[in-house]
Design a protein around this motif. Structure first.
Motif, PDB file in Angstrom:
ATOM      1  N   TRP A  74      27.521  44.386  54.053  1.00  0.00           N
ATOM      2  CA  TRP A  74      28.551  43.850  53.173  1.00  0.00           C
ATOM      3  C   TRP A  74      28.595  42.373  53.427  1.00  0.00           C
ATOM      4  N   PHE A  88      33.174  44.541  46.381  1.00  0.00           N
ATOM      5  CA  PHE A  88      33.608  45.388  47.218  1.00  0.00           C
ATOM      6  C   PHE A  88      33.359  46.854  46.839  1.00  0.00           C
ATOM      7  N   HIS A  91      30.001  47.872  46.043  1.00  0.00           N
ATOM      8  CA  HIS A  91      28.995  48.099  47.087  1.00  0.00           C
ATOM      9  C   HIS A  91      29.453  49.560  47.846  1.00  0.00           C
ATOM     10  N   HIS A  92      30.777  49.608  47.993  1.00  0.00           N
ATOM     11  CA  HIS A  92      31.257  50.677  48.963  1.00  0.00           C
ATOM     12  C   HIS A  92      30.523  52.154  48.101  1.00  0.00           C
ATOM     13  N   TYR A  95      26.817  52.353  48.638  1.00  0.00           N
ATOM     14  CA  TYR A  95      26.385  52.328  50.054  1.00  0.00           C
ATOM     15  C   TYR A  95      26.862  54.234  50.392  1.00  0.00           C
ATOM     16  N   TYR A 128      36.093  46.626  59.130  1.00  0.00           N
ATOM     17  CA  TYR A 128      35.683  46.924  57.465  1.00  0.00           C
ATOM     18  C   TYR A 128      36.812  46.829  56.598  1.00  0.00           C
TER      19      TYR A 128
END
Length: 193
Positions: A74, A88, A91-92, A95, A128
């Motif tokens: 990230w 964000f 992506h979270h 992932y 994070y």
């Protein structure tokens, strides 16, 4: 103890971690023995100690590897705080949907870490969380976001996004991109000024 014929350090080590991951996710850390891990890998129990000193180290290594890879994957994108927050969120979800067993272990097995290992994982988690909180603070400073407490908002957003793993199934009624869009819309509305 002799190495099992056909085993190789460069392939057996990853197999040990993979077997531990699957077994910990399926049965829970406390219920899994080193003997079960060895059986899953196809080696004698004593051979595991060539690859890890103990079960605690296996758990810690899985969690640490997960968090370090998540952090490395990230990068806060350029743009407005809203664009960064959307990045964000998406992506979270992406992932974590690709790593359901690691996500389960990272959240459910924290209680089984020894205190020094727990402190390391908590530090990585905080790094994070700090990235998301930084986005929220920037959005608040610009007037784009209105949140009562950026730390609580950070934890709530991460919990909501990670919760996708509890119900999402590939091939279900929603595609991943649909889920990302719906969740982004909910997060956006929750922080809107």
């Amino acid at each position: 103890m002799a190495r099992k014929q056909g085993s190789h350090a460069e392939t057996t080590g990853p197999k040990v971690r993979e077997a531990a991951l699957h077994l910990f996710a399926r049965h829970g850390f406390a219920a899994v023995s080193m003997r079960q891990i060895a059986k899953e890998v196809g080696v004698q129990a004593g051979a595991l100690y060539l690859y890890t000193p103990d079960k605690q180290t296996l758990l810690f290594d899985l969690m640490q590897g997960h968090m370090e890879h998540l952090l490395a994957s990230w990068q806060v994108p350029e743009g407005t705080p809203a664009a960064q927050l959307e990045g964000f969120c998406r992506h979270h979800i992406r992932y974590h949907l690709d790593r359901p067993e690691l996500v389960f272990i990272a959240y459910m097995e924290l209680r089984n870490l020894e205190s020094e290992n727990f402190a390391v994982i908590e530090g990585l988690r905080k790094r994070y969380e700090d990235q998301l909180e930084g986005i929220l603070r920037a959005g608040q400073a610009s007037g784009a976001f209105a949140v009562a407490d950026t730390k609580i908002a950070t934890l709530a957003i991460i919990a909501m996004l990670t919760g996708v793993n509890t119900w999402y199934r590939e091939g279900g009624r929603l595609a991943r991109s649909d889920v990302e869009g719906i969740y982004w819309d909910m997060v956006r509305k929750s922080v809107s000024a």
